[in-house]
Design an enzyme around this catalytic site. Structure first.
Site, short mmCIF file in Angstrom:
data_model
loop_
_atom_site.label_atom_id
_atom_site.label_comp_id
_atom_site.label_asym_id
_atom_site.label_seq_id
_atom_site.Cartn_x
_atom_site.Cartn_y
_atom_site.Cartn_z
N SER A 129 45.72 39.88 48.84
CA SER A 129 45.27 39.44 50.17
C SER A 129 43.97 38.64 50.13
O SER A 129 43.14 38.74 51.05
CB SER A 129 45.16 40.63 51.13
OG SER A 129 46.44 41.21 51.33
N GLY A 184 48.31 34.93 46.16
CA GLY A 184 49.71 34.78 46.53
C GLY A 184 49.84 33.92 47.78
O GLY A 184 49.77 32.69 47.73
N GLY A 185 50.00 34.58 48.93
CA GLY A 185 50.30 33.89 50.18
C GLY A 185 49.39 32.71 50.49
O GLY A 185 49.86 31.64 50.89
N GLU A 189 54.91 43.20 40.83
CA GLU A 189 56.28 43.03 41.34
C GLU A 189 57.31 43.13 40.22
O GLU A 189 58.48 43.42 40.48
CB GLU A 189 56.38 41.70 42.10
CG GLU A 189 55.67 41.81 43.45
CD GLU A 189 55.10 40.51 43.97
OE1 GLU A 189 55.53 39.43 43.54
OE2 GLU A 189 54.20 40.58 44.84
N ASN A 233 49.75 32.09 42.64
CA ASN A 233 51.06 32.62 42.25
C ASN A 233 52.01 32.36 43.42
O ASN A 233 51.97 33.06 44.43
CB ASN A 233 50.93 34.12 41.95
CG ASN A 233 52.27 34.75 41.64
OD1 ASN A 233 53.28 34.06 41.52
ND2 ASN A 233 52.27 36.07 41.51
N TRP A 234 52.83 31.34 43.26
CA TRP A 234 53.72 30.96 44.36
C TRP A 234 54.89 31.92 44.53
O TRP A 234 55.63 31.84 45.51
CB TRP A 234 54.26 29.53 44.13
CG TRP A 234 53.22 28.45 44.21
CD1 TRP A 234 51.87 28.61 44.43
CD2 TRP A 234 53.45 27.04 44.08
NE1 TRP A 234 51.25 27.37 44.44
CE2 TRP A 234 52.19 26.40 44.23
CE3 TRP A 234 54.58 26.26 43.85
CZ2 TRP A 234 52.05 25.01 44.14
CZ3 TRP A 234 54.44 24.88 43.77
CH2 TRP A 234 53.18 24.27 43.92
N LYS A 235 55.08 32.80 43.56
CA LYS A 235 56.21 33.75 43.61
C LYS A 235 57.51 32.97 43.86
O LYS A 235 57.65 31.86 43.36
CB LYS A 235 55.95 34.85 44.64
CG LYS A 235 54.58 35.52 44.38
CD LYS A 235 54.33 36.76 45.21
CE LYS A 235 52.94 37.29 44.88
NZ LYS A 235 52.62 38.53 45.59
N GLU A 294 44.99 43.64 40.39
CA GLU A 294 45.69 43.50 41.66
C GLU A 294 46.09 44.89 42.16
O GLU A 294 47.15 45.41 41.76
CB GLU A 294 46.95 42.63 41.50
CG GLU A 294 46.65 41.22 41.03
CD GLU A 294 47.73 40.24 41.48
OE1 GLU A 294 47.38 39.26 42.13
OE2 GLU A 294 48.93 40.48 41.19
N GLY A 310 49.99 41.26 49.54
CA GLY A 310 50.87 40.85 50.63
C GLY A 310 50.73 41.71 51.88
O GLY A 310 51.55 41.63 52.79
N HIS A 353 53.01 41.37 36.26
CA HIS A 353 52.72 41.44 37.70
C HIS A 353 53.33 42.72 38.28
O HIS A 353 54.41 43.13 37.85
CB HIS A 353 53.29 40.20 38.40
CG HIS A 353 52.78 40.06 39.80
ND1 HIS A 353 53.29 40.79 40.85
CD2 HIS A 353 51.78 39.30 40.32
CE1 HIS A 353 52.62 40.48 41.95
NE2 HIS A 353 51.70 39.58 41.65
P1 13P Z 1 48.83 38.00 48.14
O1 13P Z 1 47.64 37.11 47.92
O2 13P Z 1 49.92 37.39 48.95
O3 13P Z 1 48.41 39.36 48.61
O4 13P Z 1 49.49 38.23 46.68
C1 13P Z 1 48.69 38.57 45.61
C2 13P Z 1 49.47 38.48 44.35
O5 13P Z 1 50.38 39.25 44.13
C3 13P Z 1 49.13 37.39 43.43
O6 13P Z 1 49.75 37.56 42.19
#
Ligand code: 13P
Length: 265
Positions: free
Chosen positions: A223, A244-245, A97, A9-11, A177, A183, A95
């Site tokens: 994470s 994510g990251g 977010e 997920n590149w956000k 999640e 994050g 998600h």
């Molecule tokens: P991180 O891997 O950066 O913690 O993000 C997880 C995430 O929200 C994937 O959708």
């Protein structure tokens, strides 16, 4: 046997040249006989160029969101058909977010404040178009501390999947999640992840049927890094990761994919 599934997920990250470089790195690094399914979920404005970049490779495409209506006066939104036209296989829905992110925009303090009902409408719409929904669930830190994790997950699942039936399960992936792990660098322990995933699977069995629930992939997200991926994937109910990251660096993401593929052996 559930096939592991790793999605990045590149956000709202990367410029277009960096996105192309990352996609090229993944295309070069994911073997054609990879034992895990792999997807990238770039910002929607990059879906068409990324479709071209991963064409002919095992890397599939996902959207980070979409709206549930087929067309109409919904400025700034994308319909499931529009998402599908870009070549997407998957759509991330609900998600945290989009459910919870805090901002200055309304009385609740939540920017988008997506409800279970809204997510359920989206899940129905994307599955009806032949897309696969990745429905995200997860508790806040205060909910975990108050011992409410299972109750929160149960409520999110029954609400967000209310429009679905057992026949839809082959187009459904769940992403667990925990919000406190996203994050933050604070990953769930394998025991915490396994307990939550087992609970999710038991709720899916109750809502659909046990045989169907057994086939649904449940990704862990929050994470995930090369250094913790293998121990998470070793958990019996962890079927991959939503990253994510660490999905923004080809080397890191490829190591996570390798860990997922190894867990299938
Ligand atoms: P991180 O891997 O950066 O913690 O993000 C997880 C995430 O929200 C994937 O959708």
């Amino acid at each position: 046997m559930r096939r592991p599934f790793v999605a990045g997920n590149w956000k709202m990250n990367l410029d277009l040249p960096a996105a192309r470089d990352l996609a090229a790195g993944l295309v070069a690094g994911v073997p054609s006989d990879c034992a895990a399914d792999v997807a990238i979920c770039p910002p929607s404005i990059y879906l068409f160029p990324m479709a071209k970049a991963v064409d002919g490779s095992p890397v599939r495409l996902g959207s980070q969101n979409c709206w549930h209506e087929a067309s109409g006066a919904f400025t700034g939104e994308l319909s499931p058909d529009m998402v599908k036209e870009t070549g997407c296989t998957y759509v991330i829905l609900g998600h945290s977010e989009r459910r919870n992110t805090i901002g200055p925009t309304d009385d609740s303090g939540r920017i988008w404040g997506e409800s279970n009902q809204m997510i359920a409408a989206k899940a129905r719409a994307v599955i009806d178009r032949g897309l696969t929904a990745i429905v995200c669930v997860g508790e806040l830190l205060e909910q975990r501390d108050a011992n409410q994790t299972e109750a929160v997950l149960s409520e999110q699942l029954s609400g967000s999947l209310a429009t679905l039936s057992a026949a839809d399960c082959d187009r459904l992936v769940i992403a667990y999640e925990p919000v406190w792990a996203i994050g933050t660098g604070r990953v769930a322990t394998p025991e915490q992840a396994q307990a939550a995933h087992a609970h999710i699977r038991s709720r899916l069995a109750a809502q659909f049927d046990p045989a169907r629930a057994d086939e649904i992939r449940i990704q862990y997200g929050g994470s995930v890094k090369p250094g913790n991926a293998a121990e998470l994937m070793a958990c019996p109910d962890v079927d991959g990761a939503l990253v994510g990251g660490a999905s923004l660096k080809a080397d890191d993401f490829l190591k996570i994919i390798e860990a997922a593929a190894a867990s299938a052996a």
